[in-house]
Design an enzyme around this catalytic site. Structure first.
Site, short mmCIF file in Angstrom:
data_model
loop_
_atom_site.label_atom_id
_atom_site.label_comp_id
_atom_site.label_asym_id
_atom_site.label_seq_id
_atom_site.Cartn_x
_atom_site.Cartn_y
_atom_site.Cartn_z
N GLN A 109 -0.74 5.86 11.68
CA GLN A 109 -1.37 6.35 10.46
C GLN A 109 -2.88 6.44 10.67
OE1 GLN A 109 -1.88 4.08 6.71
NE2 GLN A 109 -0.68 5.69 5.74
N TYR A 189 -7.99 6.37 -0.50
CA TYR A 189 -8.92 6.52 0.62
C TYR A 189 -9.50 7.94 0.61
CZ TYR A 189 -7.09 1.99 1.81
OH TYR A 189 -6.74 0.66 1.74
N ARG A 237 0.80 11.33 4.01
CA ARG A 237 1.18 10.41 2.93
C ARG A 237 0.39 10.73 1.67
NH1 ARG A 237 1.44 3.86 1.83
NH2 ARG A 237 3.68 3.87 2.00
N GLY A 329 7.96 -1.83 2.94
CA GLY A 329 6.77 -2.62 3.23
C GLY A 329 7.03 -4.10 3.13
#
Ligand code: FMN
Length: 367
Positions: A109, A189, A237, A329
């Site tokens: 990622q 982000y 994503r 996760g």
């Protein structure tokens, strides 16, 4: 948590190909920042073992923690790993080799933290689409405290540079042996800041309408695809919620989803990875799950994430056709061999939040 013995989990264990990448099942490890790298961003032996264990546990695909692509403004956390130079790239090789040896695939990622950075050894200031700070407070589990600083609005030439640096980092990941890269367009982000109406008040081609706000994510995906060639997996994503704003929803709802997923689906990506708090629940009141829209509008395979550590929910989501694979996760942290346990109908451990305290780093006992 016991696995219901009447639950038919076969759908989780069907193979799937994403471009040239063949996956033995539909179960991936979600990207998880563990801030356990060397201060200079190189991978440690502890991290090699951390990743290897998921592969041994039967996950067909691992997505690495968010990894910074340059030596300027992209680093988000101290002790975050990077792929910004050859030393960092080399340090990932043992991870790739051990994961492959255990029969799994691994995608890196790529993450540019932008205004949501809280630890960058290269810069003291931060950049974002506009001079607007991320909401909320920095995360203590990643060594942060207090509000996020107000970033400087990026110049047009800096936007071009961001596109190029993602492409260069993707090439480094490919050359280090990774099976693919995932562009981190989610969770608040930099790329998600461009997508977010209240973070992006630009008046150029990257601000304003949803079409303009999704432009940077799309241009990064397309540039990465061009750089790595046709055989390497590229994913992206996307989320509504952010680390710094847990409850955010896209204002245009289904129409925004259509624009975002249609645009991203046309960039040459091999999958879209949606993340929500609860992947199988409506993305907004009266709506369908976010993965459903990604599937309907994106035209590429969809990986769904969020609360899918409960096997029954994961199975039903795949059965609904809204997703082609799932990523897990917290439940993967509690159950490194989640795929093997579920297959054998063995009970699963509940995730203990203490695992991420006082820091979210990898601890010796976890190995
Ligand atoms: C410790 C931790 C670190 C995370 N770091 C990242 C990250 O680097 N990149 C990312 O896209 N998501 C990150 N996430 C979000 C997870 O990928 C996932 O979306 C979230 O945990 C919800 O899925 P779950 O319910 O299966 O845990 C992180 C989550 C946790 C718990």
């Amino acid at each position: 948590m016991s696995v219901d013995s009447r639950l038919n989990t076969d759908i989780l264990y069907q193979p799937l190909s994403l471009r040239a990448m063949e996956l033995a099942n539909r179960i991936a490890v979600a990207p998880m920042t563990r801030t356990s790298a060397e201060p200079d961003g190189r991978v440690t032996d502890e991290m090699v073992r951390y990743y290897e264990r998921f592969a041994e546990g039967g996950f067909a695909l691992l997505i690495t923690e968010g990894t910074y692509p340059d030596e300027a403004w992209s680093q988000g956390y101290l002790n975050q790993p990077g792929i910004a130079n050859d030393e960092q790239a080399q340090s990932w090789r043992p991870v790739v080799e051990r994961v492959h040896a255990a029969g799994a695939r691994i995608v890196m990622q790529l993450m540019h933290a932008g205004a949501q950075t809280q630890g960058n050894r290269f810069k003291t200031d931060t950049v974002g689409p506009s001079a607007l700070a991320s909401k909320g407070e920095q995360l203590g589990i990643y060594r942060g405290s207090g509000p996020f600083p107000t970033p400087r609005a990026m110049f047009p030439e800096e936007i071009r540079e961001v596109i190029a640096l993602f492409a260069r980092a993707a090439e480094r990941a490919r050359d280090a042996g990774f099976d693919g890269v995932e562009v981190h367009g989610a969770n608040g982000y930099l790329l998600d800041q461009f997508l977010t109406d209240y973070m992006n008040v630009r008046t150029d081609a990257y601000g304003g309408s949803t079409e303009n706000r999704v432009r940077l994510i799309a241009e990064v995906c397309a540039a990465v695809r061009r750089a790595v060639g046709p055989d390497f997996v590229v994913g992206v994503r996307v989320s509504q919620a952010k680390v710094s704003d847990y409850e955010h929803k896209w204002a245009g709802r289904e129409e925004d989803a259509r624009i975002i997923f249609e645009t991203l689906g046309r960039t040459g990506v091999d999958y879209i990875h949606t993340t929500e708090h609860h992947a199988s629940e409506p993305a907004w009141e009266g709506g369908r799950p976010l993965a459903h829209y990604a599937k309907r509008f994106g035209g590429v395979p969809v990986m769904a994430n969020g609360g899918l550590g409960s096997p029954g929910i994961a199975v039903r989501l795949l059965q609904s056709g809204d997703a082609d694979l799932v990523s897990i996760g917290k439940s993967a942290l509690a159950n490194r061999a989640w795929p093997r346990h579920v297959r054998a109908q063995q009970p699963l451990q509940n995730f203990d939040p203490q695992l991420l305290q006082p820091l979210a780093n990898v601890k010796g006992v976890e190995l």
